[in-house]
Design a protein around this motif. Structure first.
Motif, short mmCIF file in Angstrom:
data_model
loop_
_atom_site.label_atom_id
_atom_site.label_comp_id
_atom_site.label_asym_id
_atom_site.label_seq_id
_atom_site.Cartn_x
_atom_site.Cartn_y
_atom_site.Cartn_z
N GLY A 57 -2.02 -4.10 16.26
CA GLY A 57 -2.82 -3.31 17.18
C GLY A 57 -2.05 -2.66 18.30
N ALA A 58 -0.71 -2.64 18.22
CA ALA A 58 0.09 -2.02 19.26
C ALA A 58 0.21 -0.51 19.09
CB ALA A 58 1.49 -2.65 19.29
N ALA A 59 -0.09 -0.01 17.91
CA ALA A 59 -0.07 1.43 17.64
C ALA A 59 -1.27 1.77 16.78
CB ALA A 59 1.22 1.83 16.93
N ALA A 60 -1.69 3.03 16.84
CA ALA A 60 -2.84 3.48 16.06
C ALA A 60 -2.44 4.17 14.78
CB ALA A 60 -3.70 4.43 16.90
N ILE A 61 -1.34 4.92 14.82
CA ILE A 61 -0.83 5.61 13.64
C ILE A 61 0.68 5.43 13.62
CG2 ILE A 61 -2.72 7.27 13.56
CD1 ILE A 61 -0.92 9.36 14.82
N GLY A 62 1.28 5.61 12.46
CA GLY A 62 2.72 5.44 12.36
C GLY A 62 3.26 6.08 11.10
N LEU A 63 4.57 6.11 11.02
CA LEU A 63 5.26 6.69 9.87
C LEU A 63 5.88 5.57 9.05
CD1 LEU A 63 6.87 9.55 11.90
CD2 LEU A 63 5.28 9.90 10.00
N ALA A 64 5.82 5.72 7.73
CA ALA A 64 6.40 4.69 6.86
C ALA A 64 6.74 5.28 5.50
CB ALA A 64 5.45 3.52 6.66
N LEU A 65 7.83 4.78 4.93
CA LEU A 65 8.16 5.12 3.56
C LEU A 65 7.11 4.54 2.62
CD1 LEU A 65 11.96 4.27 3.67
CD2 LEU A 65 10.95 6.53 3.74
N THR A 66 6.84 5.25 1.54
CA THR A 66 5.83 4.79 0.59
C THR A 66 6.15 3.42 0.02
OG1 THR A 66 5.32 7.08 -0.01
CG2 THR A 66 4.60 5.38 -1.54
N ASP A 67 7.43 3.16 -0.30
CA ASP A 67 7.77 1.86 -0.87
C ASP A 67 7.49 0.73 0.11
OD1 ASP A 67 9.86 2.77 0.74
OD2 ASP A 67 11.43 1.81 -0.46
N ILE A 68 7.72 0.97 1.41
CA ILE A 68 7.47 -0.07 2.41
C ILE A 68 5.98 -0.25 2.64
CG2 ILE A 68 8.05 -0.87 4.72
CD1 ILE A 68 10.43 -0.55 2.79
N ALA A 69 5.23 0.85 2.63
CA ALA A 69 3.78 0.76 2.78
C ALA A 69 3.17 -0.03 1.63
CB ALA A 69 3.17 2.16 2.85
N LEU A 70 3.65 0.18 0.42
CA LEU A 70 3.14 -0.58 -0.73
C LEU A 70 3.52 -2.04 -0.63
CD1 LEU A 70 3.70 1.90 -3.70
CD2 LEU A 70 1.53 1.23 -2.64
N ALA A 71 4.74 -2.33 -0.19
CA ALA A 71 5.14 -3.72 0.00
C ALA A 71 4.21 -4.41 1.00
CB ALA A 71 6.59 -3.80 0.46
N ALA A 72 3.84 -3.69 2.05
CA ALA A 72 2.93 -4.27 3.05
C ALA A 72 1.55 -4.51 2.47
CB ALA A 72 2.85 -3.34 4.26
N ARG A 73 1.02 -3.55 1.73
CA ARG A 73 -0.32 -3.72 1.14
C ARG A 73 -0.34 -4.88 0.15
NH1 ARG A 73 -4.48 -0.24 1.29
NH2 ARG A 73 -5.01 -0.73 -0.88
N ASN A 74 0.80 -5.10 -0.52
CA ASN A 74 0.87 -6.18 -1.51
C ASN A 74 1.29 -7.52 -0.91
OD1 ASN A 74 0.17 -4.36 -3.55
ND2 ASN A 74 2.30 -3.83 -3.98
N GLY A 75 1.57 -7.54 0.39
CA GLY A 75 1.96 -8.78 1.04
C GLY A 75 3.35 -9.25 0.68
N GLU A 76 4.21 -8.33 0.28
CA GLU A 76 5.58 -8.70 -0.11
C GLU A 76 6.47 -8.78 1.12
OE1 GLU A 76 6.64 -5.62 -2.82
OE2 GLU A 76 5.09 -6.15 -4.29
N ASP A 77 7.68 -9.35 0.93
CA ASP A 77 8.65 -9.42 2.02
C ASP A 77 8.91 -8.01 2.54
OD1 ASP A 77 8.88 -12.14 1.79
OD2 ASP A 77 10.66 -12.06 0.51
N PRO A 78 9.05 -7.87 3.85
CA PRO A 78 9.14 -8.92 4.89
C PRO A 78 7.85 -9.15 5.65
CG PRO A 78 9.90 -6.86 5.79
CD PRO A 78 9.44 -6.55 4.39
N PHE A 79 6.68 -8.93 5.04
CA PHE A 79 5.43 -8.94 5.80
C PHE A 79 4.70 -10.28 5.79
CE2 PHE A 79 6.29 -4.53 4.69
CZ PHE A 79 6.28 -3.97 5.96
N GLY A 80 4.92 -11.11 4.80
CA GLY A 80 4.33 -12.44 4.83
C GLY A 80 2.85 -12.48 4.53
N GLY A 81 2.26 -11.39 4.16
CA GLY A 81 0.84 -11.33 3.84
C GLY A 81 0.40 -9.88 3.78
N PRO A 82 -0.70 -9.60 3.07
CA PRO A 82 -1.14 -8.21 2.90
C PRO A 82 -1.51 -7.54 4.21
CG PRO A 82 -2.20 -9.65 1.30
CD PRO A 82 -1.54 -10.54 2.30
N VAL A 83 -1.13 -6.30 4.35
CA VAL A 83 -1.52 -5.46 5.49
C VAL A 83 -2.33 -4.29 4.90
CG1 VAL A 83 -0.76 -4.13 7.49
CG2 VAL A 83 0.62 -6.06 6.68
N PRO A 84 -3.63 -4.23 5.15
CA PRO A 84 -4.49 -3.23 4.48
C PRO A 84 -4.32 -1.84 5.08
CG PRO A 84 -5.80 -4.56 5.97
CD PRO A 84 -4.42 -5.15 5.99
N LEU A 85 -3.20 -1.22 4.79
CA LEU A 85 -2.91 0.11 5.34
C LEU A 85 -3.71 1.20 4.64
CD1 LEU A 85 0.99 -0.11 5.49
CD2 LEU A 85 -0.61 -0.37 7.41
#
Length: 310
Positions: A77-105
């Motif tokens: 909740g520290a930012a409202a919008i941001g920039l990210a590479l597609t591979d990193i965004a998918l890793a986040a949605r899937n809860g893969e390293d380095p996120f430790g759990g899914p991030v519903p982007l």
């Protein structure tokens, strides 16, 4: 807007309370998590913030380590919008390293192409990634997409190197000083800090396209072939490398009307959102903005694109 007036505009935004990005309210500017000074994320972010402000949506750019940190700021909740590479965004949605759990982007648009740029001094004998085995290499800053890609690249190529993770300007300084033999950067072409380096001393890029089949076999088709144009960093031939689309992202906490306003700005201000220095293939094409792949569009953004394009 001229350089000095743009900087004054942004300083004014950054001096204001950064509340809207966390709450979705109107008490302060929309917080945009960008990237490192000297990189394309910050240049693009500043142009977008200027365009959003002109459209009645004040926005403030904050510097970060890159894709990973941007997603963490959205999650927290520290930012409202941001920039990210597609591979990193998918890793986040899937809860893969380095996120430790899914991030519903969610995505607000596919904005431009990132180029993986593996830089060595011009006189270095290396001609391929394999030649860096056992040598000191900076693979992007902590919190960056380059750091994740760099680890994937070496693992895929079966190469062990003496890896550090430095911010871009520190990595450039280490390369110049000879304490690093190569640096990996993910960004637009030309990246300002690398163009400054090339103006001071000869440097060149190593080709990475040979690793594409193995990278795609392991990590999917988010990676594709791109070419750094000839003379992007001084006299040189084109360099085939790896590209990955860059997304403007958010979470479902972003109000529909704000997401729609951002989407409309991406379309209507597209020509003004590519830094003047850019010579590579940049997206910001009205047809490709909606091509966010496995990262779904925010409903507000999707509605705006339908309204604009049918």
């Amino acid at each position: 807007m001229s350089g000095p007036s743009r900087r004054a505009f942004l300083r004014g935004l950054l001096a204001a309370p950064l509340v809207a990005g966390c709450t979705g309210g109107s008490a302060g500017p929309l917080v945009l998590a960008a990237g490192e000074p000297g990189g394309f994320y910050v240049e693009f972010g500043e142009l977008l913030a200027e365009a959003l402000g002109a459209a009645g949506v004040p926005a403030a750019v904050v510097n970060t380590g890159g894709s990973v940190e941007n997603i963490q700021q959205l999650r927290d909740g520290a930012a409202a919008i941001g920039l990210a590479l597609t591979d990193i965004a998918l890793a986040a949605r899937n809860g893969e390293d380095p996120f430790g759990g899914p991030v519903p982007l969610l995505a607000l648009g596919r904005v431009y192409e990132n180029y993986m740029q593996l830089v060595v001094r011009a006189e270095d004998p290396a001609t391929s990634t394999a030649d860096l085995a056992g040598r000191p290499v900076s693979l992007g800053a902590v919190g960056s997409g380059a750091a994740v890609f760099g680890d994937r690249l070496l693992a895929t190529a079966g190469i062990a190197a003496d890896v550090t993770h430095r911010p871009l300007r520190d990595a450039v300084a280490a390369l110049e000083a000879g304490t690093a033999d190569a640096l990996l950067w993910s960004g637009g072409v030309p990246t300002p800090a690398l163009a400054e380096l090339a103006a001071r001393r000869p440097m060149r890029l190593l080709p990475l396209a040979e690793h594409l089949p193995a990278l795609r076999a392991r990590h999917g088709e988010v990676y594709g072939p791109v070419t750094v144009p000839a003379d992007a960093y001084g006299p040189a031939a084109p360099v085939p490398t790896v590209g990955v689309a860059n997304l403007l992202i958010c979470t479902a906490a972003l109000p529909d009307e704000t997401a729609a306003a951002v989407a409309r700005t991406l379309v209507t201000a597209a020509p003004a959102l590519v830094p003047e220095s850019a010579v590579g293939t940049q997206y910001l094409d009205q047809r490709s903005l909606i091509g966010t792949g496995e990262v779904p569009l925010h409903p507000g953004a999707a509605a705006a694109y339908r309204e604009l394009h049918g």
